[in-house]
Design a protein around this motif. Structure first.
Motif, PDB file in Angstrom:
ATOM      1  N   LEU A  67      80.211 -29.776  37.087  1.00 13.17           N
ATOM      2  CA  LEU A  67      81.112 -29.815  35.936  1.00 13.17           C
ATOM      3  C   LEU A  67      82.393 -29.033  36.201  1.00 13.17           C
ATOM      4  O   LEU A  67      83.494 -29.466  35.840  1.00 13.17           O
ATOM      5  N   VAL A  68      82.246 -27.876  36.843  1.00 12.18           N
ATOM      6  CA  VAL A  68      83.414 -27.040  37.128  1.00 12.18           C
ATOM      7  C   VAL A  68      84.277 -27.677  38.213  1.00 12.18           C
ATOM      8  O   VAL A  68      85.485 -27.871  38.039  1.00 12.18           O
ATOM      9  N   ILE A  69      83.650 -28.046  39.344  1.00 13.27           N
ATOM     10  CA  ILE A  69      84.405 -28.565  40.488  1.00 13.27           C
ATOM     11  C   ILE A  69      84.994 -29.941  40.195  1.00 13.27           C
ATOM     12  O   ILE A  69      86.188 -30.194  40.402  1.00 13.27           O
ATOM     13  N   LEU A  70      84.144 -30.861  39.698  1.00 14.90           N
ATOM     14  CA  LEU A  70      84.607 -32.229  39.459  1.00 14.90           C
ATOM     15  C   LEU A  70      85.563 -32.306  38.273  1.00 14.90           C
ATOM     16  O   LEU A  70      86.424 -33.183  38.220  1.00 14.90           O
ATOM     17  N   GLY A  71      85.413 -31.374  37.326  1.00  9.96           N
ATOM     18  CA  GLY A  71      86.356 -31.322  36.213  1.00  9.96           C
ATOM     19  C   GLY A  71      87.763 -31.007  36.698  1.00  9.96           C
ATOM     20  O   GLY A  71      88.739 -31.636  36.272  1.00  9.96           O
ATOM     21  N   PHE A  72      87.878 -30.024  37.603  1.00 12.73           N
ATOM     22  CA  PHE A  72      89.171 -29.698  38.196  1.00 12.73           C
ATOM     23  C   PHE A  72      89.720 -30.880  38.986  1.00 12.73           C
ATOM     24  O   PHE A  72      90.896 -31.241  38.875  1.00 12.73           O
TER      25      PHE A  72
END
Length: 403
Positions: A67-72
């Motif tokens: 969620l954190v990485i792919l959101g960015f």
């Protein structure tokens, strides 16, 4: 002529809504498919209950990181590519997991799958907000969120039924084939982004915006509530199959899987909560939802299967009421970077899933169903009391500063 966002009158609105609903249905079915199978894995891999629960909790750990990485990345590269890649990489592990005898490899595949699953929630809501007219976005978002609950319910019921009738391996292959069908539909139906604008901010600036809310005590309390709600809710469903297989119930896996139909109340719980909040106010309805959740959990202490089923239904109604309004409260309380505030709530929500599936194992092992239920039934009420106390302290501190 300038392009406009799609409204409910447009054919493309329904193509987008149906595509994301189907993708979401599969993603959440995949995420929770293992929950009714935990007792099966104990036997198949010769492991303990705590180890078996890693098949869910490690998936959620992968999801949180994703969620954190792919959101960015979706803010820089685009939306539809991550939606489609999420489906592709989520499908592949279902073909490989039935082939391994190693529980470690099985869990690692679930971790990878969890990371891939995050691609959809990381991009879907942003895609809807960009491509759908603001007046029609509420309908599209409601259908998308409802498909989350529906997918989670059907995934649990279907895998439990197929595993009991055939085997868990057949259940996973079936999910993979179903996922490929969904992938083909989404590939041909989901339109390319028209209004996506790549973020020009540095990763550092994005990270600063993401972490901005961790300095807000009021929001931290709401994020904590997300963890507590999901910890208690997941705790019930993680250990329910073990409890129902034992005396005095001795239910088959197929019969246990039918209990997950109680999740159907989640499909109606969220919009119903929104309607009630409009009449009585968000805070009052949210407190009522938390109270109903705790009452429903406590009802599963009954020795009667009928009242346990009723308790599970009450639990689902209370949870989805409290969860949907807590998510709404995050958007209302955040004064800046509302998107990152919602993402942090989503992260806290899935931390609760991970804790509810593994961290409660010692309580289950030492005190059984009664000890587990007493703990997770009291926990939301206790946290609510603490929140009320701390919020008063924060308000008094703010009033002194203002004076």
């Amino acid at each position: 002529m300038q392009e406009r966002a799609y409204s409910m009158k447009d054919f493309y609105f329904w193509k987008i809504t149906l595509s994301l609903a189907l993708a979401s249905f599969f993603i959440f079915a995949s995420m929770y498919a293992v929950q009714p199978l935990l007792p099966v894995f104990v036997t198949a891999f010769d492991i303990g209950v705590s180890a078996s629960s890693l098949t869910l909790s490690m998936t959620i750990v992968g999801l949180i990181i994703g969620l954190v990485i792919l959101g960015f990345l979706s803010d820089r590269i685009g939306r539809t590519i991550f939606i489609k890649l999420s489906l592709i990489v989520s499908i592949l592990p279902f073909f490989f997991m039935p082939l391994t005898d190693s529980f470690f490899i099985f869990v690692m595949l679930r971790f990878i799958q969890g990371f891939a699953l995050a691609g959809l929630p990381a991009a879907a809501l942003a895609y809807l907000s960009e491509e759908i007219d603001r007046r029609s976005a509420g309908v599209a978002t409601a259908l998308y969120i409802s498909s989350n609950a529906l997918g989670g319910m059907v995934g649990r019921v279907a895998t439990g039924y197929v595993a009991d009738t055939f085997s868990w391996e057949i259940a996973f292959i079936g999910l993979a084939v179903f996922g490929m069908l969904i992938l083909m539909l989404v590939h041909f139906m989901l339109p390319s982004s028209r209004f996506f604008q790549s973020s020009s901010l540095s990763f550092r600036k994005d990270l600063e915006g993401f972490l901005f809310h961790l300095k807000d005590p009021s929001l931290l309390l709401v994020f904590g509530l997300g963890i507590i709600l999901q910890l208690s809710f997941t705790g019930v469903w993680t250990f329910l199959p073990f409890y129902m297989q034992g005396e005095p119930f001795s239910l088959s896996l197929q019969a246990i899987s039918y209990l997950f139909f109680a999740y159907g109340l989640g499909v109606i719980g969220s919009p119903f909560a929104g309607w009630l909040a409009g009449i009585f106010g968000l805070k009052k309805v949210r407190i009522s939802g938390i109270t109903v959740l705790s009452i429903g959990i406590a009802m599963t202490l009954s020795a009667s299967l009928f009242w346990i089923i009723v308790g599970l239904c009450v639990t689902c109604l209370g949870f989805f009421t409290a969860h949907s309004l807590t998510a709404t409260a995050v958007s209302e309380q955040a004064t800046h970077h509302k998107g990152s505030a919602s993402s942090l709530y989503l992260v806290s929500y899935y931390i609760g899933v991970s804790l509810g599936s593994s961290a409660l194992s010692p309580i289950w092992g030492n005190y059984g169903w009664q000890g587990l239920i007493l703990f997770i039934a009291v926990l939301p009420i206790f946290y609510l009391f603490v929140v009320q106390l701390l919020q008063r302290m924060i308000q008094k501190k703010s009033a002194r500063k203002g004076a």
